[in-house]
Design a protein around this motif. Structure first.
Motif, short mmCIF file in Angstrom:
data_model
loop_
_atom_site.label_atom_id
_atom_site.label_comp_id
_atom_site.label_asym_id
_atom_site.label_seq_id
_atom_site.Cartn_x
_atom_site.Cartn_y
_atom_site.Cartn_z
N GLY A 324 0.81 -1.20 0.00
CA GLY A 324 0.00 0.00 0.00
C GLY A 324 0.85 1.26 0.00
O GLY A 324 2.06 1.22 0.27
N ALA A 325 0.23 2.38 -0.30
CA ALA A 325 0.94 3.67 -0.26
C ALA A 325 1.48 3.91 1.13
O ALA A 325 0.76 3.80 2.12
CB ALA A 325 0.00 4.79 -0.68
N GLY A 326 2.76 4.21 1.23
CA GLY A 326 3.38 4.47 2.52
C GLY A 326 4.04 3.27 3.16
O GLY A 326 4.70 3.39 4.19
N ASP A 327 3.88 2.09 2.55
CA ASP A 327 4.54 0.89 3.07
C ASP A 327 6.01 0.95 2.66
O ASP A 327 6.33 0.83 1.47
CB ASP A 327 3.86 -0.36 2.52
N LEU A 328 6.89 1.11 3.64
CA LEU A 328 8.31 1.32 3.37
C LEU A 328 9.03 0.05 2.93
O LEU A 328 10.15 0.13 2.43
CB LEU A 328 9.00 1.88 4.62
N ARG A 329 8.42 -1.09 3.11
CA ARG A 329 9.09 -2.35 2.80
C ARG A 329 9.30 -2.54 1.30
O ARG A 329 10.29 -3.17 0.90
CB ARG A 329 8.29 -3.52 3.38
N ARG A 330 8.41 -2.03 0.49
CA ARG A 330 8.49 -2.31 -0.95
C ARG A 330 9.81 -1.88 -1.55
O ARG A 330 10.48 -2.66 -2.24
CB ARG A 330 7.34 -1.62 -1.69
N ASP A 331 10.21 -0.64 -1.29
CA ASP A 331 11.40 -0.11 -1.95
C ASP A 331 12.69 -0.55 -1.28
O ASP A 331 13.78 -0.16 -1.73
CB ASP A 331 11.33 1.42 -2.04
N TRP A 332 12.57 -1.34 -0.22
CA TRP A 332 13.77 -2.01 0.30
C TRP A 332 13.84 -3.44 -0.20
O TRP A 332 14.90 -3.92 -0.60
CB TRP A 332 13.82 -1.99 1.83
N ALA A 333 12.71 -4.12 -0.21
CA ALA A 333 12.70 -5.52 -0.64
C ALA A 333 12.88 -5.65 -2.15
O ALA A 333 13.46 -6.63 -2.63
CB ALA A 333 11.39 -6.18 -0.21
N ILE A 334 12.40 -4.66 -2.90
CA ILE A 334 12.42 -4.70 -4.36
C ILE A 334 13.26 -3.53 -4.86
O ILE A 334 13.07 -2.39 -4.46
CB ILE A 334 10.99 -4.61 -4.92
N SER A 335 14.18 -3.80 -5.78
CA SER A 335 15.14 -2.78 -6.19
C SER A 335 14.48 -1.61 -6.92
O SER A 335 13.52 -1.79 -7.68
CB SER A 335 16.22 -3.39 -7.09
N THR A 336 15.04 -0.45 -6.69
CA THR A 336 14.63 0.76 -7.41
C THR A 336 15.74 1.23 -8.35
O THR A 336 15.60 2.23 -9.02
CB THR A 336 14.31 1.89 -6.42
N TYR A 337 16.85 0.48 -8.39
CA TYR A 337 18.02 0.88 -9.17
C TYR A 337 18.86 -0.34 -9.52
O TYR A 337 18.68 -1.44 -8.97
CB TYR A 337 18.88 1.88 -8.39
N THR A 338 19.80 -0.17 -10.44
CA THR A 338 20.86 -1.13 -10.71
C THR A 338 22.19 -0.41 -10.52
O THR A 338 22.22 0.82 -10.34
CB THR A 338 20.77 -1.69 -12.14
N LEU A 339 23.29 -1.15 -10.54
CA LEU A 339 24.60 -0.53 -10.36
C LEU A 339 25.53 -0.97 -11.49
O LEU A 339 25.52 -2.14 -11.89
CB LEU A 339 25.21 -0.91 -9.02
N ASN A 340 26.35 -0.04 -11.96
CA ASN A 340 27.28 -0.39 -13.03
C ASN A 340 28.62 -0.87 -12.47
O ASN A 340 28.77 -1.05 -11.26
CB ASN A 340 27.47 0.79 -14.00
N SER A 341 29.61 -1.03 -13.32
CA SER A 341 30.90 -1.59 -12.91
C SER A 341 31.65 -0.71 -11.92
O SER A 341 32.54 -1.19 -11.23
CB SER A 341 31.77 -1.84 -14.14
N SER A 342 31.27 0.55 -11.85
CA SER A 342 31.91 1.47 -10.90
C SER A 342 31.09 1.65 -9.63
O SER A 342 31.45 2.44 -8.75
CB SER A 342 32.12 2.84 -11.56
N GLY A 343 29.97 0.95 -9.55
CA GLY A 343 29.12 1.07 -8.38
C GLY A 343 28.18 2.25 -8.44
O GLY A 343 27.54 2.60 -7.43
N VAL A 344 28.04 2.87 -9.60
CA VAL A 344 27.15 4.03 -9.77
C VAL A 344 25.73 3.53 -10.01
O VAL A 344 25.49 2.65 -10.83
CB VAL A 344 27.62 4.91 -10.93
N LYS A 345 24.78 4.12 -9.31
CA LYS A 345 23.38 3.71 -9.41
C LYS A 345 22.69 4.32 -10.62
O LYS A 345 22.92 5.48 -10.97
CB LYS A 345 22.62 4.12 -8.14
#
Length: 521
Positions: A324-345
């Motif tokens: 639900g809206a405001g549930d903080l678990r979603r964006d920790w359990a499921i990625s919002t980004y990837t990282l490249n070879s230098s660790g940049v998001k």
């Protein structure tokens, strides 16, 4: 050589090494029971060999949460180079992942059998010896509980192997295995120490035993045995954990997993974790694959900056939209980004769902250097207090309805919204539901809270809805996923009734003349 894999010959695998963090980090050579078990140190080392099975990359340190439970309504296996394996439902009894799991579970059982047969003569404090015996009994029972979940009835072996030539063992029924597990865990409960005495997340405590029994009883109450009287037993065991008043939810959901990445044992929430450690380049080699195979996809090539991660487990549309809206678990359990070879998001577009990986264990939080490309020091949570609360809510609802169950569910929900767990809140709380609606609420909440933690497949099976949920996943993926991710529907489409149990490994079938294969295989 093939006989080395048979369950009756696993004495050959009795290699006791100091491979758990409650021991000194000094490797030991192969030992024999004939010249071992003389004192407490040797008994402790032998006990560590039983524990070691849990943290292996073939078990809870990798394969069980990442591969054996990859394909459910909450996740799919996001690798397309070879569409075979248990995660694609394209396998048989010769599959190495199936064989590994069977072999190592019986290796743990053989180690426990050997330990229990020899510990009596050990010269050590009587109270400590009792606790050691309880831990070994519990671990043996836990390995049998895992076997019965994945294979149904299996051979029940409680004595150490005496000969490599005796390979024929008939299967006990699933009911017989559950009865054995129950008996052993009940005995272990009275023998092991309280968690406040142990102060450790990796060693078995009374809380561990009680929480595991609650899980076992819920599985027993559901499909396929449907022994519904066990709902009361599940409630009573989970209630013991809660009423001990020593456990609590970590106020910060994220911190649970950061602690595991950084070897911080926090037993108030994490009742039992694997004992992984180091970068797998040291003498102990007890790193696992948590955060590596199932982490945020990262192509890092710098072992001082951030660790490489494959992103093998990705979210479903269903899981992403359960929050639900405001549930903080979603964006920790499921990625919002990837990282490249230098660790940049690089942030993932808000409209992109199927390319989001499991993100609970993030390699950017690891402290060990140099980083290993394929192994991490990260512990895996086998049982958390949040799971106990949700099991208690589920069992209470089945026994007497939702009135006394709501608070246990709502504690978990409040923490998910970043709120105090013990304070009622209209934003998070669910109230006034009937028994059926509350049952569905529990099922959804277990997905939100415990996603990617290796319990969803068995939950769906015991609820009797695994096949229908997978069919619905196939439909949803075809309707919602882009062309890039249409392949994810293949696994869901392939699931049939035979996949509710694994096949007995081909090597076991070829050696054990009394073994009978599971239906459909």
């Amino acid at each position: 050589m093939k006989k080395l894999i048979s369950i009756s010959c696993l004495a050959v695998l009795m290699i006791m090494s100091s491979c758990s963090k409650f021991l000194d980090k000094k490797p030991l050579s192969t030992i024999s029971p004939n010249n071992y078990y003389k004192n407490e140190a040797e008994a402790n080392s032998a006990l560590a060999g039983i524990y070691a099975i849990c943290g292996m990359e073939f078990m809870w340190g990798g394969r069980i949460p990442i591969r054996h439970n990859a394909s459910t309504d909450e996740s799919f296996y996001s690798v397309t180079n070879q569409l075979v394996g248990v995660w694609w439902f394209n396998y048989d009894g010769s599959d190495p992942v199936v064989t590994e799991m069977w072999t190592w579970l019986y290796a743990g059982i053989e180690r426990a059998n050997m330990f229990l047969a020899n510990i009596g003569a050990t010269d050590m404090d009587a109270a400590k010896k009792t606790a050691f015996i309880g831990e070994a009994k519990f671990l043996r029972a836990w390995y049998y509980f895992t076997l019965v979940q994945y294979w149904g009835g299996v051979p029940l072996k409680t004595e150490p192997s005496s000969s490599v030539n005796n390979v024929d063992f008939a299967r006990s029924s699933a009911e017989q295995i559950y009865n054995f597990v129950e008996k052993e865990m009940k005995e272990a409960e009275g023998m092991v120490r309280d968690v406040t005495d142990i102060n450790n997340t990796e060693r078995i405590s009374k809380s561990t035993v009680r929480a595991a029994m609650a899980r076992m009883y819920l599985q027993w109450a559901g499909e396929p045995l449907k022994n519904t009287a066990k709902f009361t037993s599940a409630r009573d065991m989970a209630l013991k954990v809660v009423q001990s008043n020593v456990h609590m939810l970590n106020p910060d959901y994220r911190q649970i997993y950061i602690n595991q990445c950084q070897d911080i044992g926090e037993w108030k929430e994490c009742i039992w974790e694997t004992g992984n450690w180091g970068n797998n380049s040291d003498a102990n080699r007890i790193g696992g694959r948590i955060g590596n195979e199932n982490g945020v996809r990262c192509t890092s090539n710098n072992d001082q900056v951030i660790g490489y991660a494959y992103g093998f487990n990705s979210t479903t549309y269903k899981l992403f939209h359960l929050y639900g809206a405001g549930d903080l678990r979603r964006d920790w359990a499921i990625s919002t980004y990837t990282l490249n070879s230098s660790g940049v998001k690089a942030n993932i577009s808000a409209t992109s769902i199927y390319n989001r990986n499991c993100a609970k264990w993030r390699r950017e939080y690891e402290l060990v250097r140099p980083l290993n490309k394929n192994y991490t020091p990260t512990n895996f949570p086998i049982i958390r207090y949040a799971d106990v609360l949700l099991m208690l809510a589920e069992a209470e609802n089945e026994v007497s309805g939702p009135a006394n169950a709501e608070e246990y569910l709502n504690k978990v929900r409040r923490r998910g919204y970043g709120l105090p767990a013990d304070v009622a809140d209209a934003t998070a709380d669910l109230t006034g539901l009937g028994q059926g609606a509350f049952r569905e609420a529990i099922r959804d909440e277990r997905a939100r809270e415990l996603c990617f933690e290796g319990v969803r497949k068995m939950d769906l099976i015991r609820w009797g809805i695994y096949l229908t949920e997978m069919q619905e996943q196939a439909i949803e993926i075809k309707a919602r996923a882009s062309a890039t991710y249409q392949y994810a529907a293949l696994a869901a489409e392939r699931v049939t009734e035979r996949h509710l149990l694994y096949p007995i490994p081909a090597i076991e079938m070829s050696l054990n003349k009394l073994m009978v294969q599971n239906p459909g295989w």
